[in-house]
Design a protein around this motif. Structure first.
Motif, PDB file in Angstrom:
ATOM      1  N   TRP A 186       0.829  -1.209   0.004  1.00 10.46           N
ATOM      2  CA  TRP A 186      -0.030  -0.138  -0.004  1.00 10.46           C
ATOM      3  C   TRP A 186       0.792   1.230   0.104  1.00 10.46           C
ATOM      4  O   TRP A 186       1.879   1.479   0.581  1.00 10.46           O
ATOM      5  CB  TRP A 186      -0.957   0.101   1.260  1.00 10.46           C
ATOM      6  CG  TRP A 186      -1.933  -0.785   1.207  1.00 10.46           C
ATOM      7  CD1 TRP A 186      -2.538  -1.440   0.108  1.00 10.46           C
ATOM      8  CD2 TRP A 186      -3.413  -0.749   2.216  1.00 10.46           C
ATOM      9  NE1 TRP A 186      -3.889  -1.987   0.448  1.00 10.46           N
ATOM     10  CE2 TRP A 186      -4.162  -1.418   1.830  1.00 10.46           C
ATOM     11  CE3 TRP A 186      -3.324  -0.078   3.263  1.00 10.46           C
ATOM     12  CZ2 TRP A 186      -5.344  -1.591   2.342  1.00 10.46           C
ATOM     13  CZ3 TRP A 186      -4.572  -0.134   4.147  1.00 10.46           C
ATOM     14  CH2 TRP A 186      -5.692  -1.020   3.645  1.00 10.46           C
ATOM     15  N   GLY A 188       0.627   4.661   1.505  1.00 12.08           N
ATOM     16  CA  GLY A 188      -0.125   5.554   2.395  1.00 12.08           C
ATOM     17  C   GLY A 188      -0.083   6.741   2.293  1.00 12.08           C
ATOM     18  O   GLY A 188       0.775   7.356   2.291  1.00 12.08           O
ATOM     19  N   TYR A 202     -13.787   1.339   0.495  1.00 17.00           N
ATOM     20  CA  TYR A 202     -12.760   0.330  -0.019  1.00 17.00           C
ATOM     21  C   TYR A 202     -13.204  -0.073  -1.594  1.00 17.00           C
ATOM     22  O   TYR A 202     -14.381  -0.252  -1.870  1.00 17.00           O
ATOM     23  CB  TYR A 202     -12.888  -0.989   0.631  1.00 17.00           C
ATOM     24  CG  TYR A 202     -12.635  -0.888   2.174  1.00 17.00           C
ATOM     25  CD1 TYR A 202     -13.728  -0.705   3.312  1.00 17.00           C
ATOM     26  CD2 TYR A 202     -11.378  -1.264   2.581  1.00 17.00           C
ATOM     27  CE1 TYR A 202     -13.289  -0.490   4.433  1.00 17.00           C
ATOM     28  CE2 TYR A 202     -10.845  -1.161   4.046  1.00 17.00           C
ATOM     29  CZ  TYR A 202     -12.043  -0.837   4.779  1.00 17.00           C
ATOM     30  OH  TYR A 202     -11.686  -0.775   6.215  1.00 17.00           O
ATOM     31  N   ARG A 221      -7.100  10.266   4.949  1.00 16.10           N
ATOM     32  CA  ARG A 221      -5.860   9.125   4.967  1.00 16.10           C
ATOM     33  C   ARG A 221      -6.678   8.465   3.584  1.00 16.10           C
ATOM     34  O   ARG A 221      -7.572   8.123   3.498  1.00 16.10           O
ATOM     35  CB  ARG A 221      -5.956   8.229   6.040  1.00 16.10           C
ATOM     36  CG  ARG A 221      -4.956   7.269   6.116  1.00 16.10           C
ATOM     37  CD  ARG A 221      -3.689   7.690   6.517  1.00 16.10           C
ATOM     38  NE  ARG A 221      -2.774   6.464   6.985  1.00 16.10           N
ATOM     39  CZ  ARG A 221      -1.449   6.682   6.676  1.00 16.10           C
ATOM     40  NH1 ARG A 221      -1.120   7.494   6.045  1.00 16.10           N
ATOM     41  NH2 ARG A 221      -0.670   5.733   7.065  1.00 16.10           N
ATOM     42  N   TYR A 223      -5.251   5.027   0.830  1.00 15.17           N
ATOM     43  CA  TYR A 223      -4.108   4.068   0.396  1.00 15.17           C
ATOM     44  C   TYR A 223      -4.375   3.732  -1.087  1.00 15.17           C
ATOM     45  O   TYR A 223      -5.607   3.557  -1.727  1.00 15.17           O
ATOM     46  CB  TYR A 223      -4.621   2.788   1.317  1.00 15.17           C
ATOM     47  CG  TYR A 223      -4.273   3.018   2.656  1.00 15.17           C
ATOM     48  CD1 TYR A 223      -5.274   3.047   3.755  1.00 15.17           C
ATOM     49  CD2 TYR A 223      -3.006   3.026   2.997  1.00 15.17           C
ATOM     50  CE1 TYR A 223      -5.033   3.145   5.227  1.00 15.17           C
ATOM     51  CE2 TYR A 223      -2.584   3.098   4.490  1.00 15.17           C
ATOM     52  CZ  TYR A 223      -3.966   3.213   5.438  1.00 15.17           C
ATOM     53  OH  TYR A 223      -3.455   3.572   6.803  1.00 15.17           O
ATOM     54  N   GLN A 225      -2.955   0.537  -3.784  1.00 16.35           N
ATOM     55  CA  GLN A 225      -2.305  -0.623  -3.897  1.00 16.35           C
ATOM     56  C   GLN A 225      -1.175  -0.521  -4.902  1.00 16.35           C
ATOM     57  O   GLN A 225      -1.188   0.254  -5.663  1.00 16.35           O
ATOM     58  CB  GLN A 225      -3.222  -1.917  -4.555  1.00 16.35           C
ATOM     59  CG  GLN A 225      -2.608  -3.168  -4.923  1.00 16.35           C
ATOM     60  CD  GLN A 225      -3.551  -4.323  -5.524  1.00 16.35           C
ATOM     61  OE1 GLN A 225      -4.881  -3.970  -5.436  1.00 16.35           O
ATOM     62  NE2 GLN A 225      -2.816  -5.323  -5.783  1.00 16.35           N
ATOM     63  N   LYS A 264       3.558  10.507   2.891  1.00 21.86           N
ATOM     64  CA  LYS A 264       3.287   9.235   2.044  1.00 21.86           C
ATOM     65  C   LYS A 264       4.454   8.407   2.178  1.00 21.86           C
ATOM     66  O   LYS A 264       5.588   8.672   2.398  1.00 21.86           O
ATOM     67  CB  LYS A 264       3.250   9.815   0.267  1.00 21.86           C
ATOM     68  CG  LYS A 264       4.342  10.514  -0.063  1.00 21.86           C
ATOM     69  CD  LYS A 264       4.058  10.691  -1.556  1.00 21.86           C
ATOM     70  CE  LYS A 264       5.416  11.655  -2.154  1.00 21.86           C
ATOM     71  NZ  LYS A 264       5.019  12.084  -3.431  1.00 21.86           N
ATOM     72  N   THR A 267       3.586   0.715   2.468  1.00 24.39           N
ATOM     73  CA  THR A 267       3.711  -0.220   3.795  1.00 24.39           C
ATOM     74  C   THR A 267       3.711  -1.801   2.908  1.00 24.39           C
ATOM     75  O   THR A 267       2.624  -1.761   2.174  1.00 24.39           O
ATOM     76  CB  THR A 267       2.331  -0.122   4.576  1.00 24.39           C
ATOM     77  OG1 THR A 267       2.465   1.312   4.982  1.00 24.39           O
ATOM     78  CG2 THR A 267       2.320  -0.815   5.602  1.00 24.39           C
ATOM     79  N   THR A 295      -5.811  -4.055   5.958  1.00 30.25           N
ATOM     80  CA  THR A 295      -7.228  -3.782   5.143  1.00 30.25           C
ATOM     81  C   THR A 295      -8.419  -3.884   6.190  1.00 30.25           C
ATOM     82  O   THR A 295      -9.265  -3.087   5.956  1.00 30.25           O
ATOM     83  CB  THR A 295      -7.179  -5.113   4.121  1.00 30.25           C
ATOM     84  OG1 THR A 295      -5.996  -5.293   3.781  1.00 30.25           O
ATOM     85  CG2 THR A 295      -8.153  -4.660   3.184  1.00 30.25           C
ATOM     86  N   SER A 348      -8.329  -8.766   2.418  1.00 33.03           N
ATOM     87  CA  SER A 348      -7.258  -8.339   1.572  1.00 33.03           C
ATOM     88  C   SER A 348      -7.355  -9.022   0.143  1.00 33.03           C
ATOM     89  O   SER A 348      -7.364  -8.274  -0.881  1.00 33.03           O
ATOM     90  CB  SER A 348      -6.046  -8.685   2.131  1.00 33.03           C
ATOM     91  OG  SER A 348      -6.098  -7.907   3.455  1.00 33.03           O
ATOM     92  N   HIS A 352      -8.163  -6.729  -3.486  1.00 35.16           N
ATOM     93  CA  HIS A 352      -6.787  -6.246  -4.254  1.00 35.16           C
ATOM     94  C   HIS A 352      -6.902  -6.665  -5.641  1.00 35.16           C
ATOM     95  O   HIS A 352      -7.257  -8.100  -5.752  1.00 35.16           O
ATOM     96  CB  HIS A 352      -5.454  -6.638  -3.498  1.00 35.16           C
ATOM     97  CG  HIS A 352      -5.537  -5.729  -2.163  1.00 35.16           C
ATOM     98  ND1 HIS A 352      -6.108  -5.851  -1.203  1.00 35.16           N
ATOM     99  CD2 HIS A 352      -4.724  -4.610  -2.091  1.00 35.16           C
ATOM    100  CE1 HIS A 352      -5.863  -4.835  -0.199  1.00 35.16           C
ATOM    101  NE2 HIS A 352      -4.948  -4.029  -0.783  1.00 35.16           N
TER     102      HIS A 352
END
Ligand code: FAS
Length: 394
Positions: A186, A188, A202, A221, A223, A225, A264, A267, A295, A348, A352
């Motif tokens: 991810w 972030g 999501y 925030r 995220y 992939q 940024k 992760t 997730t 997850s 994804h």
């Protein structure tokens, strides 16, 4: 040499909640933290509190500022094929809500309350070493301001996270290690922009997963992939906003607010767990014992749950009730940890984009779609999602 009843290594959510709960049970502790107070109170990480975590903080008098400043949440949105699907998890799970509250805010609250109650937290404790963990009087050696120091205790709580010294202090061969690195990472992102949604989103898109989390009224925030070995240098701000706009887009014209990116990083996504979560007089809690893919927003909540179980077990020992709860500590925590691992892994893999080299990729993509359609159309599947996401109660 100083002496206390419980030496706690690490002032993260696990260590700080443990220190508070032990003090409320009349058990003394000293917390040894490697970083400065300012550093841990700024470290951006988790942001979603499960129902059980909110209840524990409230009941123990640790949640006043959190209750004032956090946002109550009652549902979340899954997006795929440009469609929006809301899961009303409070309606599906007995009215239980979740709260959005940044981990660093909670850490700052817990530090302030601990110090105000006369608790001892040693910041910038360097070179922490554990000795005699399988004796009845373990010792913690450390340095502070260039001076060597020793802390003799009855128990040591290893709350020092995944990269701490506690887990490695357990002799080779004692722990069974479970490790699963997911084939995605991810990016972030923390941006100074009000959220473009009132609930967490999501999204699964052919370009990859995107998440729109919330933090405060003016900070959001996100995220995205990415490849687990990607480099943040490959993610200039305009690429981030392009990917967020594209992956979060819906057919009903929803628009994404943009603003300056303040932080940024990348992760990796990993599931990790050791068993047992103890050896001798050393007890592991939180990320020192397990890591879950972010997730499902579970890591911090699981850490606080461990702290609650450990505090009860230690207090019971000091109350002369024997070591039954201490002996059962690991099994009690692992039962929850495995449930959380399973849910975080399931979420997850459902959300994804599967890497090109996934075996039987087309077939697995159909399974992903079937899961998404089931969880967003069946009340029974929605209720199961709600129970796991909001925090299952054993
Ligand atoms: P922590 O890692 O929080 O705390 C351990 C403490 O021990 C730290 O303060 C550290 O400085 C200290 N320490 C380490 N080694 C030491 C030593 N040798 N001596 C003394 N002190 C030492 N979870 C979620 O639920 N949702 C999320 O969205 C989410 N996002 C995340 C994003 C990132 C980038 C990361 C890294 C984690 C994220 N997590 C998330 C998981 C995270 O929040 C953890 O689960 C949570 O911090 C666990 O709390 P602790 O077990 O207390 O460990």
């Amino acid at each position: 040499m100083t002496r206390t009843q419980v030496g706690i290594v690490g002032a993260g959510p696990a260590g700080l909640v443990l220190a508070h709960l032990l003090a409320q049970a009349g058990v003394e502790s000293v917390v040894l933290e490697r970083q400065s107070r300012a550093y841990i109170e700024k470290r951006v990480r988790a942001g979603l509190l499960e129902h059980g975590t909110v209840r524990l903080l409230k009941e123990r008098g640790l949640g006043e500022r959190m209750l004032e400043r956090s946002l109550a949440h009652h549902g979340t949105e899954l997006r795929f094929d440009g469609q929006r699907h809301r899961i009303p998890y409070s309606d599906l799970y007995g009215g239980r809500e979740m709260r959005v509250y940044a981990q660093q805010e909670l850490v700052a609250d817990l530090v302030r309350l601990r110090l105000a109650a006369g608790g001892e937290i040693v910041f910038e404790a360097e070179n922490v070493e554990l000795e005699g963990i399988d004796s009845e009087a373990p010792l913690i050696r450390y340095r502070r301001g260039g001076e060597a120091a020793e802390l003799r205790c009855d128990f040591i709580a290893g709350c020092d996270g995944f990269h701490g010294v506690s887990r490695p202090s357990i002799p080779e061969g004692v722990l069974t290690i479970y490790n699963d690195r997911l084939p995605f990472g991810w990016v972030g992102i923390l941006a100074a922009v009000p959220p473009s949604t009132t609930e967490i989103i999501y999204a699964l898109h052919e370009r990859g997963f995107a998440g729109h989390m919330l933090r405060t009224a003016d900070v959001s925030r996100f995220y995205l992939q990415c490849d687990p070995d990607d480099d943040i240098a490959n993610w200039p701000d305009d690429r981030i906003w392009y990917e967020l706009r594209t992956r979060l887009a819906t057919n009903d014209g929803w628009t994404l607010g943009e603003g300056p990116i303040i932080e940024k990083n990348i992760t990796e996504m990993r599931s990790f767990l050791v068993s047992p979560m103890r050896h001798g007089r050393l007890y592991l809690a939180g990320d020192a014992a397990h890591i879950v893919p972010p997730t499902g927003a579970k890591g911090m909540n699981l850490a606080i749950h461990d702290a609650g179980v450990l505090a009860g077990a230690v207090a019971s020992w000091y109350a002369g009730e024997g070591d039954g709860l201490l002996a059962g500590y690991s099994d009690t925590c692992l039962r929850r940890a495995w449930r959380v691992q399973e849910f975080s892994s399931w979420m997850s893999w459902m959300l994804h984009r599967l890497p090109e080299d996934t075996p039987n990729r087309a077939y697995r993509e159909q399974l992903q779609r079937a899961r998404l359609e089931y969880v967003t159309s069946s009340p029974a599947a929605g209720a199961s999602f709600a129970e796991n996401y909001v925090g299952i109660e054993f």
